[in-house]
Design an enzyme around this catalytic site. Sequence first.
Site, PDB file in Angstrom:
ATOM      1  N   GLN A  73       0.856  -1.114  -0.123  1.00 14.28           N
ATOM      2  CA  GLN A  73      -0.061   0.057  -0.059  1.00 14.28           C
ATOM      3  C   GLN A  73       0.997   1.293  -0.016  1.00 14.28           C
ATOM      4  OE1 GLN A  73      -2.669  -0.133   3.151  1.00 14.28           O
ATOM      5  NE2 GLN A  73      -3.738  -2.087   2.836  1.00 14.28           N
ATOM      6  N   GLY A 179      -7.640   2.018  14.127  1.00 16.57           N
ATOM      7  CA  GLY A 179      -8.376   1.146  15.036  1.00 16.57           C
ATOM      8  C   GLY A 179      -9.761   1.867  15.594  1.00 16.57           C
ATOM      9  N   ASP A 290     -19.890   5.160   8.666  1.00 20.14           N
ATOM     10  CA  ASP A 290     -18.285   4.888   8.492  1.00 20.14           C
ATOM     11  C   ASP A 290     -17.562   5.789   7.334  1.00 20.14           C
ATOM     12  OD1 ASP A 290     -16.099   3.653   9.112  1.00 20.14           O
ATOM     13  OD2 ASP A 290     -16.212   1.766   7.838  1.00 20.14           O
ATOM     14  N   ARG A 317     -15.317  11.022   1.240  1.00 14.70           N
ATOM     15  CA  ARG A 317     -15.818   9.914   1.135  1.00 14.70           C
ATOM     16  C   ARG A 317     -17.416  10.098   1.521  1.00 14.70           C
ATOM     17  NH1 ARG A 317     -13.451   5.031   5.272  1.00 14.70           N
ATOM     18  NH2 ARG A 317     -15.145   3.687   5.117  1.00 14.70           N
ATOM     19  N   ASN A 377     -11.634   7.488  -1.174  1.00 14.78           N
ATOM     20  CA  ASN A 377     -11.040   7.108  -0.030  1.00 14.78           C
ATOM     21  C   ASN A 377      -9.454   7.486   0.298  1.00 14.78           C
ATOM     22  OD1 ASN A 377     -10.476   4.891   2.241  1.00 14.78           O
ATOM     23  ND2 ASN A 377     -12.449   4.407   1.786  1.00 14.78           N
ATOM     24  N   TRP A 456      -7.466  -0.204  -4.384  1.00 16.71           N
ATOM     25  CA  TRP A 456      -7.228   1.031  -3.743  1.00 16.71           C
ATOM     26  C   TRP A 456      -6.474   1.785  -4.498  1.00 16.71           C
ATOM     27  CZ3 TRP A 456     -10.188   1.680   0.925  1.00 16.71           C
ATOM     28  CH2 TRP A 456     -11.129   0.320   1.370  1.00 16.71           C
TER      29      TRP A 456
END
Lengths: 549, 281
Positions: A73, A179, A290, A317, A377, A456
């Site tokens: 990534q 997290g 989210d 987003r 994103n 992504w």
Amino acid sequence: MKKILCLIFLLVQAADAQVAFQDLLKPPAESWLSYSGDLTAQRHSLLKQINTTNVGSLVPQWVYHVKDSKRLQLTPLVVNGIMYISHTNEVYALEASTGRQLWHYRYTQAKRHDGNRGVAVLGDRVFFVSSDARLLALHAKTGALLWNREYGGHEQNSQVHATLAPLAINGKVLVGVSGGDCGIRGFVDAYDAETGKQLWRFYTAPGPGEPGFETWGSHPVEISGGGTWMTGTYDAGQNLVFWTVGNPGPDFYGESRPGDNLYSDSVVALDAETGKLKWHYQFTPHDTHDWDAQEFPVLIDTVFQGKPRKLLAQANRNGFFYVLDRTNGKVLLAKPFVKKMNWAREVLPNGRPDVIPGMDPTPAGKVACPGIKGASNWFSPSYNPETGLFYVITIEQCDVYTTSARPYKKGECYDGTGAEAIPAEPGQFFLRAIDIQTGNMRWEIPMVVKDTMEPWPGTVSTAGGLVFFGDNEGYLSAADARTGKVLWHFNTGQVISASPMTYSVNGKQYVALASGTDIFSFGLFEPMRPAPVTLKERYETRETKGEGP
Amino acid sequence: MSLRKLLWAFLAAGLVTTELSAQDSTKPVGKKITNPLGKDKAAIDAGRSQFNSGCAVCHGPTGQGGRGSRLAEVDRVRQMDDAKMFEIIKGGVSGTQMPPSSLTDEQIWQLVCFVRSLNAGAIDQDVPGDASIGDSLFFGSAKCSQCHMIRGRGGLTGPDLSDIGVTRSLDKLRRSLEDPDATIEPGFQPVSATTLDGRRVSGVAKNNSNYSIQIQDSQGKFHSLLKRDLKELVYHKNSLMPKVALSADDLQNLLAFLSRQSMETPEERAKRLEHGKEVEP
């Protein structure tokens, strides 16, 4: 005499420093010194050897396989011909012109093994985070560990982890945590780059007595979410850091946290010296979908609405493209950049979204758009000052959002159920070019309709009039930045979960991308030259020692 | 039932299998399985016997590698946790010549003990000498720091020694000081290259392929050279490091200092003092 010696020492140190703070502020050209090339995150390179007239001749120069990796990534950094790449708890230095490895560091004691998005460089150091949220400093020339500092509190809460590339600014290294879906309290930390000493912390959910604490009802602040899992941007003129904040927890169940839930789904402007909040803007108050705000806050200085302004642009987003005044956080423009959006009608003059009632998740499931992955994103957009266009990978999709009131249990995720795709209505990726003056789309490149969850891919813009972008099929492509016409493509054969970058070594421009398990580097085709003479290689024993061969 | 028998009863009940399968690389790792035999000397000896009868044919009697990979004094093996090592010995490595084992679990743990002993660092031994004098020698009169760095202090020509107590056995540390030419670490091969236009580049080869070589000079600068642009490349057989000229006492003091070099904090080390007897701080 001692003072003179000290001065000489300092001069030698300065001359030896690989990357000065001032270097980090320059637009990327030969080197690419931070995750987004420079600290504005425009991700626009001044290089133009590869341009609209010759990009069709782009060919692979080398491929480096990253052992044991799955879905890289990272964005590589390049410092004077040396490339630094990272993978789960590991960093490599490569020769950027050949892909040959110079050194490798692996942190073996990590308690987690998540992905990693890259490193930061400052002076003669390379900084990266381990999966269990430690900040490590390596020597850039040897890969030797200089210090290793626990910062995330993983021992206390196993859900705390880290994946981001740190942000290096003047003498400091800034990091955040992941997290936010699993019962953490997000924060941004600053550390002294030399010693690793903590300088300040900003919590993304205010504590008792602090402004914004009242926006959570009685929900415990310790499990409020608000992860800080992507790299921030930095305005040297204001000495402000702009950091984006993730969703509140529980993600899909809002009844336990009545209110706006500050500073979730916001961008916060922090004083780089103290970590104090100067202003904030919340894109999605009381989010139940989210929609982390982790898309890059791109800093642009230009004439906007008739006057020179310091702007912050973001394709969020939640489906709106925003232009803010980054001196005060006021919204100057907000316009949808996706067609599939049904949660808000518009952004009102006071900056709040005009929310359409009844779009929250329900126990039986509610269709809402954008989908869980968002209209965009964390993959990088880019901005070309010459075209005034903002290039962003976009997803048109709706999902079914479902909610339930499950209490928090330590060590487990705290998401309040979830979202899933609608099989009969698959989403679609696009590369879109947005005019920042109007928010209107200038052109788009649609991609084949397929499941949208795996890829992504991001972008990079160049002064060669190109925008390079990964797609949902493993292709790295190049389009004309003004027209969106695709001029070149290459099949990497793997799922792309990273954004491309570009650099130059000895006058040759390269475009590099992490795809799947490999780093690919491309350059213009040149016929291979045979060696003009036969190289004589021999072994010999020397008599002298200690001063080099 | 003795403690050891109780332990084997647990293992037989599938505890190992359950924990191993739970170690998804994307998820946090829970309580790790560790070698129940720790550093037991009898277990190491038993493991050596197993190794010689079944493993040495490929890995070499002292684990230096042959048809199979090197197992002694190598970071990849040192850093592997006990459960993973057990899993590899028991199940083999698919797609390679490393076969599954028919040994009992106890015998496999004995093998793990032996392989660990091949990678024991000097820090795990009680090395006599005055480490503070060794510190002064390293950064002072012995001039070690002109070439070697510890925690950011020192030179770049030789290997960084910040973690040398963990990564080198005492024997190998002593050999490096007494006979530097015996082993040249990968990435520190001294070389001199001459380009077609007569430029000379000297340093150590960080990497060397059939078509290019990457040389780091004494200032730490990397030189990227394509072999088609070179006319001569000389590999120097001996190390840049001179043989240490110290008294026996000072040599021991230097060894005491080097053997204590670790990037782990004392708290982290406390957890790892005994492989197989992990102590929570």
